[in-house]
Each structure stands twice: as structure tokens, then as C-alpha cells.
Design an enzyme around this catalytic site. Sequence first.
Site, PDB file in Angstrom:
ATOM      1  N   GLU A 207      11.828  -6.688  -0.337  1.00  0.00           N
ATOM      2  CA  GLU A 207      12.224  -7.721   0.632  1.00  0.00           C
ATOM      3  C   GLU A 207      11.494  -9.012   0.315  1.00  0.00           C
ATOM      4  O   GLU A 207      10.299  -9.001   0.004  1.00  0.00           O
ATOM      5  CB  GLU A 207      11.867  -7.328   2.080  1.00  0.00           C
ATOM      6  CG  GLU A 207      12.756  -6.303   2.694  1.00  0.00           C
ATOM      7  CD  GLU A 207      12.393  -5.995   4.146  1.00  0.00           C
ATOM      8  OE1 GLU A 207      11.884  -6.897   4.840  1.00  0.00           O
ATOM      9  OE2 GLU A 207      12.615  -4.852   4.559  1.00  0.00           O
TER      10      GLU A 207
ATOM     11  N   GLU B  97       7.734  -0.325   5.652  1.00  0.00           N
ATOM     12  CA  GLU B  97       6.671  -1.038   6.358  1.00  0.00           C
ATOM     13  C   GLU B  97       6.016  -0.205   7.464  1.00  0.00           C
ATOM     14  O   GLU B  97       6.071  -0.592   8.647  1.00  0.00           O
ATOM     15  CB  GLU B  97       7.200  -2.364   6.932  1.00  0.00           C
ATOM     16  CG  GLU B  97       7.801  -3.286   5.886  1.00  0.00           C
ATOM     17  CD  GLU B  97       8.283  -4.620   6.449  1.00  0.00           C
ATOM     18  OE1 GLU B  97       8.278  -4.787   7.690  1.00  0.00           O
ATOM     19  OE2 GLU B  97       8.667  -5.497   5.661  1.00  0.00           O
TER      20      GLU B  97
ATOM     21  N   ASN C  85       7.296  -5.500   0.051  1.00  0.00           N
ATOM     22  CA  ASN C  85       7.947  -6.567   0.811  1.00  0.00           C
ATOM     23  C   ASN C  85       6.968  -7.715   0.931  1.00  0.00           C
ATOM     24  O   ASN C  85       5.875  -7.539   1.478  1.00  0.00           O
ATOM     25  CB  ASN C  85       8.331  -6.085   2.217  1.00  0.00           C
ATOM     26  CG  ASN C  85       9.417  -5.026   2.188  1.00  0.00           C
ATOM     27  OD1 ASN C  85       9.969  -4.719   1.127  1.00  0.00           O
ATOM     28  ND2 ASN C  85       9.737  -4.471   3.345  1.00  0.00           N
TER      29      ASN C  85
ATOM     30  N   ARG D 291      20.196  -2.507  -0.703  1.00  0.00           N
ATOM     31  CA  ARG D 291      19.178  -1.726  -0.008  1.00  0.00           C
ATOM     32  C   ARG D 291      19.519  -1.701   1.483  1.00  0.00           C
ATOM     33  O   ARG D 291      19.700  -2.754   2.100  1.00  0.00           O
ATOM     34  CB  ARG D 291      17.792  -2.350  -0.239  1.00  0.00           C
ATOM     35  CG  ARG D 291      16.706  -1.673   0.529  1.00  0.00           C
ATOM     36  CD  ARG D 291      15.302  -2.145   0.168  1.00  0.00           C
ATOM     37  NE  ARG D 291      14.377  -1.423   1.014  1.00  0.00           N
ATOM     38  CZ  ARG D 291      13.730  -1.959   2.047  1.00  0.00           C
ATOM     39  NH1 ARG D 291      13.817  -3.243   2.308  1.00  0.00           N
ATOM     40  NH2 ARG D 291      12.964  -1.207   2.803  1.00  0.00           N
TER      41      ARG D 291
ATOM     42  N   TYR E 177       6.352 -11.710   2.193  1.00  0.00           N
ATOM     43  CA  TYR E 177       6.820 -12.879   2.926  1.00  0.00           C
ATOM     44  C   TYR E 177       5.795 -14.012   2.979  1.00  0.00           C
ATOM     45  O   TYR E 177       6.148 -15.177   3.014  1.00  0.00           O
ATOM     46  CB  TYR E 177       7.187 -12.499   4.367  1.00  0.00           C
ATOM     47  CG  TYR E 177       8.460 -11.689   4.458  1.00  0.00           C
ATOM     48  CD1 TYR E 177       9.701 -12.309   4.519  1.00  0.00           C
ATOM     49  CD2 TYR E 177       8.424 -10.298   4.459  1.00  0.00           C
ATOM     50  CE1 TYR E 177      10.872 -11.580   4.590  1.00  0.00           C
ATOM     51  CE2 TYR E 177       9.595  -9.551   4.523  1.00  0.00           C
ATOM     52  CZ  TYR E 177      10.816 -10.203   4.595  1.00  0.00           C
ATOM     53  OH  TYR E 177      11.979  -9.471   4.652  1.00  0.00           O
TER      54      TYR E 177
ATOM     55  N   HIS F 185      13.586   3.069   8.945  1.00  0.00           N
ATOM     56  CA  HIS F 185      13.348   1.644   9.174  1.00  0.00           C
ATOM     57  C   HIS F 185      13.272   1.457  10.696  1.00  0.00           C
ATOM     58  O   HIS F 185      14.081   0.757  11.300  1.00  0.00           O
ATOM     59  CB  HIS F 185      14.444   0.807   8.531  1.00  0.00           C
ATOM     60  CG  HIS F 185      14.087  -0.634   8.296  1.00  0.00           C
ATOM     61  ND1 HIS F 185      14.159  -1.246   7.062  1.00  0.00           N
ATOM     62  CD2 HIS F 185      13.664  -1.600   9.146  1.00  0.00           C
ATOM     63  CE1 HIS F 185      13.801  -2.523   7.161  1.00  0.00           C
ATOM     64  NE2 HIS F 185      13.502  -2.765   8.434  1.00  0.00           N
TER      65      HIS F 185
HETATM   66  O1  IFM Z   1      13.700  -8.167   9.526  1.00  0.00           O
HETATM   67  C1  IFM Z   1      12.520  -7.655   9.014  1.00  0.00           C
HETATM   68  C2  IFM Z   1      12.747  -6.319   8.353  1.00  0.00           C
HETATM   69  O2  IFM Z   1      13.313  -5.410   9.213  1.00  0.00           O
HETATM   70  C3  IFM Z   1      11.444  -5.755   7.852  1.00  0.00           C
HETATM   71  N1  IFM Z   1      10.723  -6.705   7.056  1.00  0.00           N
HETATM   72  C4  IFM Z   1      10.570  -8.040   7.554  1.00  0.00           C
HETATM   73  C5  IFM Z   1      11.916  -8.588   7.995  1.00  0.00           C
HETATM   74  C6  IFM Z   1      11.756 -10.025   8.542  1.00  0.00           C
HETATM   75  O3  IFM Z   1      10.901 -10.019   9.647  1.00  0.00           O
END
Ligand code: IFM
Length: 443
Positions: A351, A171, A297, A82, A299, A126
Site C-alpha cells: 500500500e 496491518e 504499507n 490486492r 504512508y 483486513h
Molecule cells: O484505508 C487504509 C487501509 O485500509 C489500510 N492502510 C491504510 C489505508 C489508508 O488509511
Amino acid sequence: MKPISVSARQFPGDFVWGTATSAFQIEGASSADGKGPSIWDSFCTRPGAIKDGSDGKVACDHYHRYREDVDLLSDLNVDAYRFSMAWPRVQPCGKGAWNEAGFGFYDRLLDALAEKRIDAHMTLYHWDLPQALQDEGGWLNRDTAHRFADYAYEVKRRFGDRIAAIATHNEPWCTANLGYGNAQFAPGVADLKQSVQVSHHLLVSHGLAMQAMRAAPGSARLGIVLNQWTADPATDSEADRALAEWEYARSVQWFMDPIFKKRYPELALQGYGADAPQVQAGDFDIIAQPLDFLGCNYYFRAWCSAEDPPRPAPAPLGTTDMDWEIYPEGLPELLLKLKAEYPLPPLYITENGMARADAVENGSVRDPERIAFVQAHLAALHRAMCEGVDVRGYFLWSLLDNFEWNSGYAKRFGIVHVDYQTQRRTLKDSARWYRDFLAHGAR
Ligand code: IFM
């Protein structure tokens, strides 16, 4: 964090395994071969904007080293890669003339991936808007949404048969909230009203781009990538619970509701009051285009405390170098919640990964915490799939250490270490682990 035993064989045979990057974070070559400047090129020149004072002029020099990086991908046994296209590389002003040399780079990259039988999953946006469009108002100017649709059409027309999946945005929450809400990201505006209007224009641009790409030739599957989280109240107090509901509404539902329900969440609209966006008649019909996939994504979760100072998250599994709580359980919680609330298309975890202060010692990078992080998230993802969530793939963020936006190069997310002085790539232990994990999946 203890290592968790998880195997690729537990996942469906056609599950897509990959890693992810983005153009500005790795390509460098910021003015090579006719590329126009982006808002991130400009933002990096603003004193104090980037914590280590760095910029994206060279980054990982992927523009020149893409073959080596594709070889790395191949060595890792991934099915897919990706990455994003830099809009100003292929259309320097964001409208008007195309830059053939810029398209040439992506043409070569796609060839190299195809040679190694690695599927391309590409993102159109992006965060690196052509500066020329910013000069005309950027995402606050509704016309940018139409320019984005033109760009999307052209990319799909040229490459639509060589790319497995195209995402419109990565995002958009970040573009709106960090780019226009608190000035942490380019273009560096701090204005709530603008940020909310920008989020609406981003959604309109997504819908227009989907329509344009559907009209273009090519078999690529089309969708969008959102960063998402559950929002947990720190205590059972009414204030904390209200804060958590607000957070979920303004972040997750704000982007999901227009796409799947043709409306904005009432709670968020009420909260924004006079700052709510101007919506034109027919906008929700534009935004709510059928998706072939949704990228998520993940985290961390949002920990919502109304106390002053806020009650910290418990973080029994620790935090990452970004100070983000490690909370794998939030992934199934989120996915099951989304499944209950929306008629979802197939999902991809586009992600997931962690920053760690990695260093090369005696030729190796020991990052056991990252391995445990990925294992725990994969085990959690597997539980969500067993409970019926249709997830088709997982992309580890990131292939390479790279330019982590306003943190510069200080935060390392890669499974491959990059020495920015020499551009030497070194597989971290997590890369070796991922490679073996995928090899043992025996696909
Ligand atoms: O590095 C970023 C990415 O560009 C977008 N999502 C979160 C990642 C970590 O912060």
C-alpha cells in the site's frame, strides 16, 4: 510537489504493478447472501464512532459491481489486484458452517480477474472480524487465533491454485493499537494491556495460519502485510531521540522481531512493563514461520517530539488530506533499515497512496498532487532497489475511493472517484497517469 520523471521501464520486467482495496471498505452488501455481521458493522452503529455517521452497508457496492471494477483494473493495465476476503461473508460466525454463497462471490471475482489475466493477491484479515467471535472475546481470546487458522486452511484449500499470494493479516498494528489501544477502530476498546495482548494473539494467529496454509494444497505464496515507518526525532535532544527509539521499537520491531528473530524487542518490553503480553512456551516457534513475501504499507514517517505541544514535522512537500506528512525519502530509509536488521524475504509495497479532497468537475478529477506523490515514492523506491533491497511489486492504495474507517467517506484515497449517490466511477487524472505509466512500461 514537483512532478518527478520515473518510468516503469526502470523497474525489473517482472515487477508486479497493482492497486489495492479491502472488503469492508468497498464491498457493501453487508448482510447479503448469508453474510454474518462483522465488528465493523457493529462499530458503525456506535454513536460518534464514524466521523460522518456513515457505515459499510453499501460502500462502493463492489459486491454487485465487481465486474465493472475488474474492467477498470484491466483498463489500468495492472498486473495484479490486492483485495481482502470478508471472513464473516464466508463463515458467518467465524467458526462452524461455511457460507457457500459467500465463497461464490470470491469464486466469481477470481474468475473475472483470471479472464483479464490479473493476478489475485488476497488478504485474509483486513479488520472485519465476525461479530460472533468478538462476542467470545475477539482477538483477546487466544482461541480466535485457532479459528483464524481454520479459516486460512479452508481458503487456501479452495482457492490456493487461483491466487498468486495470500497475506494472513493487514496491518496488525492497527488492529491492536487503534482497535484496542485508543478505541478509534473496531471493536472500540481503549486499554493498553489488552492491546498488547491482542498484538501477541494476532502474531500467534499469523503463525498458526501460515502452518495451516502450508499444509493445504495450492501454490499461492504466503506472507503478511505490516504498516511500517521510520521514526525521526524532531530535535537532537535526548528526550526526542528516546521517543523515536521507543516508537520504532513498539511499532516496527514489535512485529518484525517475533517473525524474524523469535523475540520481542527488549526496549518495548521494558516500556510496557506489567502490560507486556503473556507468551506461552513455543509461541515464538509458531510465529516465526518462513515467509514467501513480506508486504510493507508505507504512508509517512513518525515524527517524534517530546515537547508539549509537539514540534510539528517540517513537511516541505506538504501534507495529505489525512494531515499525514508527505515524505517519500522515508521509504528507502525504512527499507534499507529493515534489510540491515532482518533476513528479509522478497518485499512488496502493498500500500502507498494519498487522500485528497477530490471532486468531479466537468467530468474530470484533477489530482496532480496524487500523481506527484506516487512519482516521488516510486523514484524513492527505485533508489532503494538500486541499493540492493529486493522489492517485487507495488500496489497503489487505492483503486477506488472507499470507506476510510472512522473517517467514513470523507477521505478519498482512490485513483478512481466514486460518486456514492450514483455509484458512478470516474477515472481521476492519477488513474490515467498510472495507466499510461504502465502501458509505457511495455510489458
Ligand atoms: O484505508 C487504509 C487501509 O485500509 C489500510 N492502510 C491504510 C489505508 C489508508 O488509511
